[in-house]
Design a protein around this motif. Structure first.
Motif, short mmCIF file in Angstrom:
data_model
loop_
_atom_site.label_atom_id
_atom_site.label_comp_id
_atom_site.label_asym_id
_atom_site.label_seq_id
_atom_site.Cartn_x
_atom_site.Cartn_y
_atom_site.Cartn_z
N ARG A 70 0.83 -1.21 0.00
CA ARG A 70 0.00 0.00 0.00
C ARG A 70 0.87 1.26 0.00
NH1 ARG A 70 -4.68 -0.35 3.87
NH2 ARG A 70 -5.53 -1.35 2.04
N LEU A 71 1.93 1.25 0.80
CA LEU A 71 2.82 2.42 0.82
C LEU A 71 3.55 2.57 -0.51
CD1 LEU A 71 4.32 2.27 4.43
CD2 LEU A 71 2.62 3.87 3.53
N ALA A 72 3.93 1.46 -1.13
CA ALA A 72 4.61 1.52 -2.43
C ALA A 72 3.71 2.18 -3.47
CB ALA A 72 5.03 0.13 -2.88
N ARG A 73 2.42 1.84 -3.48
CA ARG A 73 1.48 2.47 -4.42
C ARG A 73 1.35 3.96 -4.13
NH1 ARG A 73 -1.29 -2.24 -3.42
NH2 ARG A 73 -2.72 -1.19 -2.01
N PHE A 74 1.22 4.30 -2.84
CA PHE A 74 1.11 5.70 -2.46
C PHE A 74 2.37 6.47 -2.87
CE2 PHE A 74 2.36 9.01 0.50
CZ PHE A 74 1.31 9.89 0.34
#
Length: 96
Positions: A70-74
């Motif tokens: 999720r952080l990678a997408r953000f």
């Protein structure tokens, strides 16, 4: 003097958009421990995504934070925004 670079999104951090993140949460034994300077928006996303226990147990390095799906997408999304970009109101913790 140049603005510091956010180790998560790679953008320069302008004055007033800086936030100090304890890699191990203070409540989980990280008081006085290592910290990193981040964009406020990146810091808020970390705490909106992960609990203090998850941060202390599995996500206490910059590399681990960047690897979280999720952080990678953000981070890929926010990296395309200007350095001064921010969100005026943040939502609550996301449901998993």
């Amino acid at each position: 003097m140049d603005n510091p670079i956010c180790p998560l999104c790679g953008r320069p951090i302008p004055p007033g958009r800086q936030s100090l993140h304890h890699l191990i949460p203070r409540l989980k034994g990280g008081k006085g421990g290592p910290t990193v300077l981040l964009h406020q928006i990146c810091h808020k996303e970390i705490h909106a995504t992960l609990t203090e226990a998850e941060l202390a147990r599995d996500f206490h390095t910059v590399a681990a934070l960047k690897a979280h799906p999720r952080l990678a997408r953000f981070l890929a999304w926010v990296a395309r925004r200007p350095p001064e970009f921010h969100i005026k109101s943040a939502g609550g913790r996301r449901k998993r």
